[in-house]
Design a protein around this motif. Structure first.
Motif, short mmCIF file in Angstrom:
data_model
loop_
_atom_site.label_atom_id
_atom_site.label_comp_id
_atom_site.label_asym_id
_atom_site.label_seq_id
_atom_site.Cartn_x
_atom_site.Cartn_y
_atom_site.Cartn_z
N LEU A 176 0.86 -1.19 0.00
CA LEU A 176 0.00 0.00 0.00
C LEU A 176 0.89 1.23 0.00
O LEU A 176 2.02 1.19 0.50
CB LEU A 176 -0.88 0.07 1.25
CG LEU A 176 -1.75 -1.11 1.65
CD1 LEU A 176 -1.00 -2.02 2.61
CD2 LEU A 176 -3.03 -0.63 2.33
N GLY A 177 0.37 2.35 -0.49
CA GLY A 177 1.08 3.61 -0.39
C GLY A 177 1.07 4.10 1.06
O GLY A 177 0.08 3.92 1.76
N ALA A 178 2.19 4.71 1.48
CA ALA A 178 2.25 5.23 2.85
C ALA A 178 1.57 6.60 2.90
O ALA A 178 2.16 7.60 3.29
CB ALA A 178 3.70 5.32 3.32
N THR A 204 5.49 -3.82 7.58
CA THR A 204 6.72 -3.04 7.44
C THR A 204 6.30 -1.67 6.91
O THR A 204 5.75 -1.58 5.81
CB THR A 204 7.68 -3.72 6.45
OG1 THR A 204 7.81 -5.08 6.80
CG2 THR A 204 9.04 -3.05 6.49
N ALA A 205 6.54 -0.63 7.71
CA ALA A 205 5.98 0.68 7.37
C ALA A 205 7.03 1.59 6.73
O ALA A 205 8.19 1.57 7.11
CB ALA A 205 5.43 1.34 8.63
N VAL A 246 11.88 -8.37 1.01
CA VAL A 246 12.59 -7.58 2.01
C VAL A 246 12.22 -6.11 1.78
O VAL A 246 12.40 -5.58 0.69
CB VAL A 246 14.13 -7.74 1.87
CG1 VAL A 246 14.84 -7.00 3.00
CG2 VAL A 246 14.53 -9.21 1.84
N GLY A 247 11.68 -5.48 2.82
CA GLY A 247 11.38 -4.05 2.75
C GLY A 247 12.45 -3.28 3.49
O GLY A 247 12.73 -3.57 4.66
N TRP A 248 13.05 -2.30 2.83
CA TRP A 248 14.14 -1.54 3.45
C TRP A 248 13.62 -0.24 4.05
O TRP A 248 12.92 0.52 3.37
CB TRP A 248 15.24 -1.27 2.43
CG TRP A 248 15.99 -2.52 2.07
CD1 TRP A 248 15.73 -3.36 1.03
CD2 TRP A 248 17.08 -3.10 2.81
NE1 TRP A 248 16.59 -4.43 1.07
CE2 TRP A 248 17.43 -4.30 2.14
CE3 TRP A 248 17.78 -2.75 3.96
CZ2 TRP A 248 18.45 -5.13 2.58
CZ3 TRP A 248 18.80 -3.57 4.39
CH2 TRP A 248 19.13 -4.74 3.72
N VAL A 249 13.95 -0.04 5.32
CA VAL A 249 13.44 1.13 6.05
C VAL A 249 14.63 1.86 6.66
O VAL A 249 15.43 1.25 7.37
CB VAL A 249 12.51 0.68 7.20
CG1 VAL A 249 11.88 1.87 7.88
CG2 VAL A 249 11.45 -0.28 6.71
N PRO A 250 14.76 3.17 6.41
CA PRO A 250 15.86 3.90 7.06
C PRO A 250 15.55 4.08 8.54
O PRO A 250 14.41 4.31 8.92
CB PRO A 250 15.89 5.24 6.34
CG PRO A 250 14.59 5.38 5.64
CD PRO A 250 13.99 4.01 5.51
N VAL A 310 3.12 -4.18 3.55
CA VAL A 310 4.21 -3.20 3.43
C VAL A 310 3.62 -1.88 2.94
O VAL A 310 2.87 -1.87 1.96
CB VAL A 310 5.26 -3.69 2.39
CG1 VAL A 310 6.36 -2.66 2.22
CG2 VAL A 310 5.85 -5.04 2.81
N THR A 311 3.94 -0.79 3.63
CA THR A 311 3.58 0.52 3.07
C THR A 311 4.83 1.14 2.45
O THR A 311 5.92 1.06 3.01
CB THR A 311 2.99 1.49 4.11
OG1 THR A 311 3.95 1.76 5.12
CG2 THR A 311 1.73 0.94 4.74
#
Ligand SMILES: Cc1cc2nc3c(=O)[nH]c(=O)nc-3n(C[C@H](O)[C@H](O)[C@H](O)COP(=O)(O)OP(=O)(O)OC[C@H]3O[C@@H](n4cnc5c(N)ncnc54)[C@H](O)[C@@H]3O)c2cc1C
Length: 324
Positions: free
Chosen positions: A97-99, A119-120, A134-138, A158-159
């Motif tokens: 989904l879009g954040a 995973t946001a 794999v969702g990459w989040v800073p 995942v957003t």
């Protein structure tokens, strides 16, 4: 009905069309689905036939349109109920989904209802050798990037932040379109609209080719930046300090909490260059920075830097551009 294990993208409606981030995700999700060896499904909820037909041109194997005249606007409880039903029946492996405000609202609720992981705000997606998404989040102010997987539950929700993937081109061959008509009554809504007051035109900085961004060093004088932006055909953006101070709207915030932009040119005025800010301009083609501190970190992110007080520099530029 698509087989279990598909990659689903929630395409958020906005007026008669879709949030740009939804189409960005859909374009990128094709490669994710191919890497997972799974079909790609776009799901939308709303009213009317035109938008789903438009959506069918963005490369999904199937478009599922939950359609009802009462679904003209987002409703937290109702949309969660409708998506939960579709997801339980279809059992996808991934839901993207879009954040956006509504996307984040839905994602959190669905993750709880389906007892799965969320995973946001990811800034990139990949499929690892074990065929997991794999969702990459800073994190920690951009000091680290965490790769998050959801190995034991599904769908992995995942957003994705707006602006991190390019907008896809529409295709000539449309996807299969499946309509779902839920039996709805007016009382199905969690909230009832009494009056609607539009807040005025909203701005989407992810689309701007030229940005003039102000920070604390502007001292709140964004009229000066507006003049410059107007002359060079740009939009005004801001650091978090500037939006938190109420100098400009929150949607103009650039950076980790704000938007990731990719303009051709970004003019950064009176911003120190904190990493949470610079992640929002690192995809810019050419960065010009003005800061009175020669050691300001913003100069490391700039292609061209001016050390000095921004007010006379901008005023001189505005005067010269005005004459030209
Ligand atoms: C989890 C987290 C997320 C965050 N997300 C974001 C985000 O999305 N976006 C964001 O912007 N920030 C974000 N921040 C905040 C960020 O860390 C910085 O605090 C913020 O970017 C600083 O804003 P600024 O550069 O306007 O202010 P400052 O850091 O105070 O810098 C002001 C700069 O202006 C210069 N200056 C002052 N007067 C003048 C003048 N007259 N002429 C020229 N230069 C002048 C100064 O030398 C200074 O370098 C986040 C922080 C956290 C912890």
């Amino acid at each position: 009905m698509t087989a279990p294990g598909a990659v689903w993208v929630y395409a958020e409606r906005h007026g008669g069309s879709f949030r740009p981030v939804s189409l960005e995700i859909l374009g990128h999700a094709r490669s994710v689905a191919d890497a997972l060896g799974a079909p790609l499904v776009a799901l939308t909820v709303g009213s009317g036939e035109t938008a789903p037909k438009e959506l069918a041109r963005y490369g999904a194997d199937e478009v599922v349109a939950v359609d009802h005249p009462l679904l003209v606007r987002y409703d937290t409880k109702l949309f969660t109920d409708l998506l939960e039903k579709e997801l339980r029946e279809a059992d996808p492996s991934v839901l993207l989904l879009g954040a956006t405000r509504d996307g984040q609202d839905l994602a959190g609720r669905l993750a709880v209802r389906l007892r799965t992981g969320l995973t946001a705000h990811v800034t990139s997606l990949e499929v690892d050798p074990e065929k997991r998404l794999v969702g990459w989040v800073p994190g920690f102010g951009g000091g680290i990037e965490a790769g998050v997987v959801c190995p034991n539950r599904r769908p992995a929700i995942v957003t994705v932040r707006p602006g991190v993937f390019p907008a896809p081109e529409p295709r000539s061959s449309p996807s299969a379109l499946r309509r779902v008509r839920p039996p709805l009554e007016d009382h199905a809504f969690g909230a009832h609209r009494v009056a609607f007051e539009p807040k005025g035109a909203s701005v989407d900085l992810t689309r701007s080719e030229v940005l003039v961004v102000g920070g604390r060093g502007t001292d709140g004088d964004f009229a000066r930046l507006q003049r410059l932006a107007h002359l060079i055909g740009g939009e005004v953006g801001a650091t978090r300090v500037a939006t938190d101070s109420g100098w400009v709207e929150r949607e103009r915030m650039v950076g980790q909490t704000g938007v990731v932009t990719h303009p051709k040119v970004a003019v950064i005025l009176g911003a120190s260059g904190a990493v949470q800010f610079t992640v929002g301009i690192e995809k810019a083609g050419f960065v010009i920075a003005v800061n009175r501190d020669p050691d300001a970190p913003i100069f490391e992110a700039a292609d061209l830097g001016f050390v000095g007080d921004l007010a006379p520099i901008v005023d001189k530029l505005v005067a010269q551009l005005g004459e030209a």
